[in-house]
Design a protein around this motif. Structure first.
Motif, mmCIF file in Angstrom:
data_model
loop_
_atom_site.group_PDB
_atom_site.id
_atom_site.type_symbol
_atom_site.label_atom_id
_atom_site.label_comp_id
_atom_site.label_asym_id
_atom_site.label_seq_id
_atom_site.Cartn_x
_atom_site.Cartn_y
_atom_site.Cartn_z
ATOM 1 N N THR A 280 53.571 8.656 48.272
ATOM 2 C CA THR A 280 53.130 9.918 47.529
ATOM 3 C C THR A 280 51.895 10.188 48.074
ATOM 4 O O THR A 280 50.845 9.606 48.225
ATOM 5 N N LEU A 281 51.890 11.602 48.648
ATOM 6 C CA LEU A 281 50.669 12.200 49.277
ATOM 7 C C LEU A 281 50.015 13.125 48.453
ATOM 8 O O LEU A 281 50.404 14.112 48.087
ATOM 9 N N ALA A 282 48.624 13.512 48.796
ATOM 10 C CA ALA A 282 47.945 14.467 48.202
ATOM 11 C C ALA A 282 46.861 14.912 49.351
ATOM 12 O O ALA A 282 46.457 14.445 50.161
ATOM 13 N N GLY A 283 47.245 16.633 49.587
ATOM 14 C CA GLY A 283 46.297 17.074 50.451
ATOM 15 C C GLY A 283 45.174 17.742 50.160
ATOM 16 O O GLY A 283 45.125 18.525 48.883
ATOM 17 N N GLY A 284 44.259 17.822 50.933
ATOM 18 C CA GLY A 284 43.030 18.399 50.797
ATOM 19 C C GLY A 284 42.658 19.377 51.667
ATOM 20 O O GLY A 284 41.799 19.057 52.650
ATOM 21 N N GLY A 285 43.494 20.329 52.027
ATOM 22 C CA GLY A 285 43.314 21.568 53.022
ATOM 23 C C GLY A 285 43.423 20.979 54.513
ATOM 24 O O GLY A 285 43.190 21.459 55.594
ATOM 25 N N HIS A 286 44.261 19.628 54.619
ATOM 26 C CA HIS A 286 44.626 19.155 55.855
ATOM 27 C C HIS A 286 46.024 19.876 56.427
ATOM 28 O O HIS A 286 46.808 20.221 55.678
ATOM 29 N N THR A 287 45.917 19.488 57.693
ATOM 30 C CA THR A 287 47.405 19.894 58.470
ATOM 31 C C THR A 287 48.483 18.986 57.637
ATOM 32 O O THR A 287 48.444 18.010 57.587
ATOM 33 N N TYR A 300 58.050 19.229 58.288
ATOM 34 C CA TYR A 300 56.917 19.111 57.586
ATOM 35 C C TYR A 300 56.727 18.809 56.174
ATOM 36 O O TYR A 300 57.805 19.318 55.631
ATOM 37 N N VAL A 301 55.921 17.870 55.886
ATOM 38 C CA VAL A 301 55.724 17.771 54.523
ATOM 39 C C VAL A 301 54.611 18.348 53.922
ATOM 40 O O VAL A 301 53.460 18.385 54.126
ATOM 41 N N ASP A 302 54.994 19.553 53.020
ATOM 42 C CA ASP A 302 53.991 20.445 52.588
ATOM 43 C C ASP A 302 53.216 19.894 51.397
ATOM 44 O O ASP A 302 53.624 19.589 50.229
ATOM 45 N N LEU A 331 50.991 11.239 60.656
ATOM 46 C CA LEU A 331 49.732 12.064 60.185
ATOM 47 C C LEU A 331 48.838 12.111 61.223
ATOM 48 O O LEU A 331 48.734 11.410 62.113
ATOM 49 N N TYR A 332 48.186 13.551 61.491
ATOM 50 C CA TYR A 332 47.359 13.702 62.518
ATOM 51 C C TYR A 332 46.331 14.681 62.128
ATOM 52 O O TYR A 332 46.541 15.271 61.045
ATOM 53 N N THR A 333 45.109 14.738 62.950
ATOM 54 C CA THR A 333 44.319 15.858 62.898
ATOM 55 C C THR A 333 44.525 16.924 63.781
ATOM 56 O O THR A 333 45.398 16.982 64.640
ATOM 57 N N ASP A 334 44.049 18.286 63.495
ATOM 58 C CA ASP A 334 44.294 19.484 64.290
ATOM 59 C C ASP A 334 43.848 19.545 65.717
ATOM 60 O O ASP A 334 43.887 20.534 66.096
ATOM 61 N N GLY A 335 43.237 18.370 66.285
ATOM 62 C CA GLY A 335 42.795 18.478 67.631
ATOM 63 C C GLY A 335 44.397 18.688 68.382
ATOM 64 O O GLY A 335 44.160 19.301 69.353
ATOM 65 N N ILE A 336 45.503 18.431 67.812
ATOM 66 C CA ILE A 336 46.701 18.439 68.588
ATOM 67 C C ILE A 336 47.016 19.849 68.369
ATOM 68 O O ILE A 336 47.234 20.648 69.698
ATOM 69 N N THR A 337 47.210 20.497 67.360
ATOM 70 C CA THR A 337 47.664 21.786 67.043
ATOM 71 C C THR A 337 46.810 22.959 67.606
ATOM 72 O O THR A 337 46.943 23.816 67.912
ATOM 73 N N GLU A 338 45.398 22.631 67.932
ATOM 74 C CA GLU A 338 44.203 23.494 68.229
ATOM 75 C C GLU A 338 44.140 23.348 69.760
ATOM 76 O O GLU A 338 43.436 24.024 70.421
ATOM 77 N N ALA A 339 44.620 22.302 70.478
ATOM 78 C CA ALA A 339 44.718 22.281 71.732
ATOM 79 C C ALA A 339 45.207 23.333 72.515
ATOM 80 O O ALA A 339 46.096 24.169 72.323
ATOM 81 N N ARG A 340 44.282 23.926 73.729
ATOM 82 C CA ARG A 340 44.689 25.093 74.529
ATOM 83 C C ARG A 340 45.672 24.758 75.412
ATOM 84 O O ARG A 340 45.685 23.809 76.330
ATOM 85 N N THR A 341 46.414 25.509 75.693
ATOM 86 C CA THR A 341 47.517 25.739 76.524
ATOM 87 C C THR A 341 47.453 26.911 77.758
ATOM 88 O O THR A 341 46.755 27.795 77.229
ATOM 89 N N ASP A 342 48.350 26.910 78.611
ATOM 90 C CA ASP A 342 48.389 28.008 79.352
ATOM 91 C C ASP A 342 46.993 28.427 79.896
ATOM 92 O O ASP A 342 46.622 29.793 79.798
ATOM 93 N N ASN A 346 46.446 30.263 74.903
ATOM 94 C CA ASN A 346 46.999 29.840 73.823
ATOM 95 C C ASN A 346 46.846 28.453 73.207
ATOM 96 O O ASN A 346 46.154 27.605 73.794
ATOM 97 N N ARG A 347 46.958 28.382 71.813
ATOM 98 C CA ARG A 347 46.988 26.999 71.131
ATOM 99 C C ARG A 347 48.353 26.442 70.933
ATOM 100 O O ARG A 347 49.219 27.177 71.009
ATOM 101 N N PHE A 348 48.394 25.220 71.160
ATOM 102 C CA PHE A 348 49.420 24.390 71.008
ATOM 103 C C PHE A 348 50.251 24.801 69.914
ATOM 104 O O PHE A 348 51.678 25.095 69.849
ATOM 105 N N GLY A 349 49.866 24.597 68.490
ATOM 106 C CA GLY A 349 50.433 25.123 67.425
ATOM 107 C C GLY A 349 51.398 24.252 66.848
ATOM 108 O O GLY A 349 51.859 23.415 67.237
ATOM 109 N N GLU A 350 51.627 24.597 65.346
ATOM 110 C CA GLU A 350 52.518 23.782 64.633
ATOM 111 C C GLU A 350 53.974 23.817 65.176
ATOM 112 O O GLU A 350 54.656 23.017 65.074
#
Length: 394
Positions: A280-287, A300-302, A331-342, A346-350
């Motif tokens: 059982t997961l509770a989210g506080g503004g996290h990815t 994704y688990v929203d 579970l991960y922090t947004d360093g992955i999705t915010e990583a820059r590509t090209d 661009n950002r890597f993204g969800e």
């Protein structure tokens, strides 16, 4: 009125006296200016043979003039390493460019003492462009080199302190949970600065397990203080009431009631029941976490929820997932999705992360974390933020 009594009279007189004292100094003999300059001067033939040298450089090295002029080549004054560098890099550049500046070299005195210097060289040519002389200026770099060593020492010490502090904010090892494979990874973007990403897994009194992962706003000591407070509060709140929504509500109350200014983070808190492997997961503004199913489906688990620590009455939401055999929760922090590509355009993204995760299934938590680590390394300089990863698989 006497000059001494007139406004500004004393100052004007002082200026006149100073000018009379300085004027003779401005008429120094040019030879003296060359010989007693605050830096070393020498001239060499194109083959490096020294044909002229000033007293300043001779004094630094301890040579008599007749021991150097016409008898030594400039590279012979250098240490072995500097001599090789001069012959293989400096001399070719001089031939091509006609000048080279700001070179860090080491010269050797008569008594064997090494003197760090900065060297600037320029070629003087005749009317046809043929080299006649090489004029070299040598600056004493001992103070600068000492400063650089101290700066390096301070940076290394800062990195050691940051590493030590960072370790206190992360669990040294993760506990074993029967029936689960558990793995974690932390990418530290800046070696001399403490990051704000965190994770943990710990037992609860009723036989269930608490877990969390999050990201505190900011870096350095202030972020470390909030991270420490957040981890302590999450664990303590889980002892009082392990319901994930209640835990985040208590954390929000602690972070938002702060007289030192806003302190906030994004976080996911969860409770794992080892009897049926329901999380059982509770989210506080996290990815949103990723659920990697054994059949190859990734989704994704929203869990949503608002940032923790911003609003006193922030609202959070929860969701439950059941881990079947072979399923992995990532579970991960947004360093992955915010990583820059090209090249940073661009950002890597969800969407790309979901595609990547789909390619991993079926897998184990350990395999998933290794794959994410490889992905992060592939970003190179495009990964400029700390990243934490926590994975559980049944």
């Amino acid at each position: 009125m006497p000059a001494a009594e007139r406004p500004g009279g004393d100052r004007a007189g002082d200026r006149r006296v100073r000018r009379r004292r300085v004027s003779p100094l401005l008429d120094d003999d040019l030879v003296e200016l060359y010989e007693q300059a605050p830096c070393g001067y020498l001239s060499t033939l194109p083959d490096g043979t020294i044909v002229k040298v000033n007293a300043t450089l001779l004094g630094w090295l301890g040579y008599d003039r007749d021991e150097v002029v016409g008898r030594k080549r400039f590279p012979e004054l250098l240490t072995v390493g500097s001599r090789i560098y001069h012959e293989t890099h400096v001399a070719p550049l001089l031939r091509m460019q006609g000048e080279v500046g700001g070179l860090a070299l080491d010269v050797v005195a008569v008594d064997g003492t090494r003197l760090p210097v900065l060297v600037t060289s320029a070629v003087k040519t005749d009317a046809d462009g043929e080299p006649l002389l090489i004029r070299i200026t040598v600056f004493d770099a001992r103070d600068r080199r000492a400063y650089e060593r101290e700066l390096l020492r301070a940076r290394q010490e800062a990195e050691r302190l940051a590493t030590t502090l960072q370790r206190t904010l992360l669990p040294p090892t993760l506990p074993s949970v029967p029936g689960l494979d558990i793995a974690a990874y932390y990418h530290h973007a800046s070696p001399d600065e403490v990051g704000g990403d965190f994770y943990d897994l710990f037992p609860l009194a009723d036989g269930r397990w608490g877990l969390f992962l999050g990201d505190v706003c900011g870096k350095g000591a202030p972020a470390a203080a909030v991270t420490s407070l957040t981890r302590y509060t999450l664990r303590s709140a889980a002892v009082y009431d392990p319901d994930p929504l209640a835990v985040l509500t208590n954390l929000n109350r602690v972070l938002s009631h702060n007289s030192d200014g806003p302190r906030f983070c994004t976080v996911i808190f969860g409770v794992l029941d080892p009897d049926d492997f329901v999380v059982t997961l509770a989210g506080g503004g996290h990815t949103s976490p990723l659920l990697l199913r054994d059949d190859g489906v990734a989704e994704y688990v929203d869990v949503g929820g608002q940032l923790v620590g911003v609003l006193p009455d922030a609202r959070f939401s929860s969701a439950s997932v059941r881990l079947g055999p072979g399923d992995t929760l990532l579970l991960y922090t947004d360093g992955i999705t915010e990583a820059r590509t090209d090249a940073g355009r661009n950002r890597f993204g969800e969407d790309a992360l979901l595609t990547f995760a789909t390619g991993l299934t079926p897998t184990t938590a350990s395999d998933a974390v290794v794959a994410v680590e490889t992905l992060l390394k592939g970003f190179g300089d495009g990964l400029d933020d700390d990243t934490a990863v926590l994975a559980l698989s049944r």
